[in-house]
Design a protein around this motif. Structure first.
Motif, PDB file in Angstrom:
ATOM      1  N   VAL A  21       0.830  -1.202   0.000  1.00 38.07           N
ATOM      2  CA  VAL A  21       0.000   0.000   0.000  1.00 38.07           C
ATOM      3  C   VAL A  21       0.868   1.257   0.000  1.00 38.07           C
ATOM      4  O   VAL A  21       0.538   2.250  -0.655  1.00 38.07           O
ATOM      5  CB  VAL A  21      -0.984  -0.014   1.196  1.00 38.07           C
ATOM      6  CG1 VAL A  21      -1.660   1.326   1.385  1.00 38.07           C
ATOM      7  CG2 VAL A  21      -2.015  -1.121   0.998  1.00 38.07           C
ATOM      8  N   SER A  22       1.990   1.216   0.691  1.00 35.91           N
ATOM      9  CA  SER A  22       2.844   2.411   0.743  1.00 35.91           C
ATOM     10  C   SER A  22       3.672   2.600  -0.524  1.00 35.91           C
ATOM     11  O   SER A  22       3.995   3.742  -0.885  1.00 35.91           O
ATOM     12  CB  SER A  22       3.758   2.356   1.972  1.00 35.91           C
ATOM     13  OG  SER A  22       4.614   1.234   1.919  1.00 35.91           O
ATOM     14  N   THR A  23       3.984   1.532  -1.221  1.00 31.65           N
ATOM     15  CA  THR A  23       4.839   1.623  -2.406  1.00 31.65           C
ATOM     16  C   THR A  23       4.330   2.609  -3.456  1.00 31.65           C
ATOM     17  O   THR A  23       5.097   3.461  -3.913  1.00 31.65           O
ATOM     18  CB  THR A  23       5.068   0.225  -3.028  1.00 31.65           C
ATOM     19  OG1 THR A  23       5.858  -0.548  -2.124  1.00 31.65           O
ATOM     20  CG2 THR A  23       5.789   0.311  -4.359  1.00 31.65           C
ATOM     21  N   TRP A  55      15.619   5.885  -2.634  1.00 30.83           N
ATOM     22  CA  TRP A  55      16.039   4.735  -1.819  1.00 30.83           C
ATOM     23  C   TRP A  55      14.889   4.215  -0.963  1.00 30.83           C
ATOM     24  O   TRP A  55      14.740   3.004  -0.785  1.00 30.83           O
ATOM     25  CB  TRP A  55      17.260   5.080  -0.966  1.00 30.83           C
ATOM     26  CG  TRP A  55      18.517   4.999  -1.777  1.00 30.83           C
ATOM     27  CD1 TRP A  55      19.334   6.033  -2.133  1.00 30.83           C
ATOM     28  CD2 TRP A  55      19.068   3.817  -2.374  1.00 30.83           C
ATOM     29  NE1 TRP A  55      20.361   5.565  -2.917  1.00 30.83           N
ATOM     30  CE2 TRP A  55      20.231   4.222  -3.077  1.00 30.83           C
ATOM     31  CE3 TRP A  55      18.699   2.475  -2.397  1.00 30.83           C
ATOM     32  CZ2 TRP A  55      21.029   3.316  -3.779  1.00 30.83           C
ATOM     33  CZ3 TRP A  55      19.487   1.573  -3.098  1.00 30.83           C
ATOM     34  CH2 TRP A  55      20.627   1.991  -3.778  1.00 30.83           C
ATOM     35  N   ILE A  56      14.075   5.116  -0.436  1.00 29.19           N
ATOM     36  CA  ILE A  56      12.890   4.677   0.322  1.00 29.19           C
ATOM     37  C   ILE A  56      11.988   3.858  -0.592  1.00 29.19           C
ATOM     38  O   ILE A  56      11.514   2.776  -0.218  1.00 29.19           O
ATOM     39  CB  ILE A  56      12.135   5.883   0.925  1.00 29.19           C
ATOM     40  CG1 ILE A  56      12.965   6.525   2.039  1.00 29.19           C
ATOM     41  CG2 ILE A  56      10.760   5.461   1.449  1.00 29.19           C
ATOM     42  CD1 ILE A  56      12.448   7.880   2.497  1.00 29.19           C
ATOM     43  N   SER A  57      11.749   4.357  -1.795  1.00 32.24           N
ATOM     44  CA  SER A  57      10.906   3.644  -2.756  1.00 32.24           C
ATOM     45  C   SER A  57      11.509   2.298  -3.139  1.00 32.24           C
ATOM     46  O   SER A  57      10.788   1.299  -3.257  1.00 32.24           O
ATOM     47  CB  SER A  57      10.713   4.489  -4.019  1.00 32.24           C
ATOM     48  OG  SER A  57      10.069   5.701  -3.717  1.00 32.24           O
ATOM     49  N   THR A  58      12.812   2.267  -3.327  1.00 36.60           N
ATOM     50  CA  THR A  58      13.499   1.023  -3.705  1.00 36.60           C
ATOM     51  C   THR A  58      13.384  -0.018  -2.606  1.00 36.60           C
ATOM     52  O   THR A  58      13.074  -1.187  -2.872  1.00 36.60           O
ATOM     53  CB  THR A  58      14.984   1.310  -4.012  1.00 36.60           C
ATOM     54  OG1 THR A  58      15.046   2.214  -5.125  1.00 36.60           O
ATOM     55  CG2 THR A  58      15.747   0.045  -4.328  1.00 36.60           C
ATOM     56  N   ILE A  59      13.621   0.387  -1.376  1.00 37.24           N
ATOM     57  CA  ILE A  59      13.507  -0.538  -0.244  1.00 37.24           C
ATOM     58  C   ILE A  59      12.060  -1.017  -0.111  1.00 37.24           C
ATOM     59  O   ILE A  59      11.797  -2.210   0.084  1.00 37.24           O
ATOM     60  CB  ILE A  59      14.019   0.122   1.056  1.00 37.24           C
ATOM     61  CG1 ILE A  59      15.534   0.320   0.956  1.00 37.24           C
ATOM     62  CG2 ILE A  59      13.636  -0.699   2.283  1.00 37.24           C
ATOM     63  CD1 ILE A  59      16.117   1.258   1.992  1.00 37.24           C
ATOM     64  N   ASP A  60      11.125  -0.091  -0.268  1.00 38.91           N
ATOM     65  CA  ASP A  60       9.710  -0.434  -0.123  1.00 38.91           C
ATOM     66  C   ASP A  60       9.256  -1.421  -1.199  1.00 38.91           C
ATOM     67  O   ASP A  60       8.603  -2.422  -0.893  1.00 38.91           O
ATOM     68  CB  ASP A  60       8.872   0.845  -0.168  1.00 38.91           C
ATOM     69  CG  ASP A  60       7.517   0.684   0.480  1.00 38.91           C
ATOM     70  OD1 ASP A  60       7.407  -0.074   1.460  1.00 38.91           O
ATOM     71  OD2 ASP A  60       6.567   1.325   0.016  1.00 38.91           O
TER      72      ASP A  60
END
Length: 164
Positions: A104-106, A139-144
């Motif tokens: 959902v957050s991605t 990076w947040i998006s990649t990890i997510d």
């Protein structure tokens, strides 16, 4: 229920999304390689827009398939060749909840990263004042998305493959 193309009692769209989850992380890594190592900002931009668009369409079609066409994930899981025990079913549900935290957050992280980049990074893309924030959001998006992929693949395994 028919077998999905991966050979389990699934749906075409569920198998399609699982396949996409297998491909997304390597493609994302290639996009990062293009920008970090090759400094090919234009290729990175094109790949990110393409990945975002494909995922948006795939997830929308997936949700229509699972929710409307099949009445929810529970109905798909209940069609397994080897039924789950109530405890296993609870575990599968809990794994899904963890997956949904990331899933959902991605789109929100990815959309924010992409929209801000399209607004603030020059065309053709080059490093600029927005680059620092873009790297953090990226990076947040990649990890997510990586955690979305890993938890989604694990859910598919425990829900449809394991013990079957």
């Amino acid at each position: 229920m028919e077998h999905g193309f991966l050979g389990y009692r699934s749906t075409f769209m569920l198998d399609f999304v699982v396949s996409a989850l297998l491909l997304i992380v390597p493609l994302l890594l290639f996009s990062l390689y293009a920008v970090k190592i090759k400094h090919n900002f234009a290729l990175h931009k094109k790949l990110q827009i393409l990945l975002g668009a494909v995922l948006l369409v795939a997830v929308a079609a997936f949700e229509v398939d699972v929710q409307i066409m099949h009445g929810g994930w529970q109905n798909i899981v209940k069609q397994r060749e080897v039924p789950l025990t109530p405890e296993q079913f609870d575990y599968v549900r809990n794994v899904l909840y963890v997956h949904l935290l990331f899933a959902v957050s991605t789109p929100f992280f990815w959309a924010t990263t992409l929209i801000l980049a399209l607004k603030r990074i020059p065309n053709p893309p080059v490093p600029c004042a927005h680059s620092s924030l873009h790297k953090k959001l990226g990076w947040i998006s990649t990890i997510d998305i990586t955690l979305t992929s890993l938890t989604g693949l694990y859910w598919y395994y425990v829900a449809l493959v394991a013990g079957g």
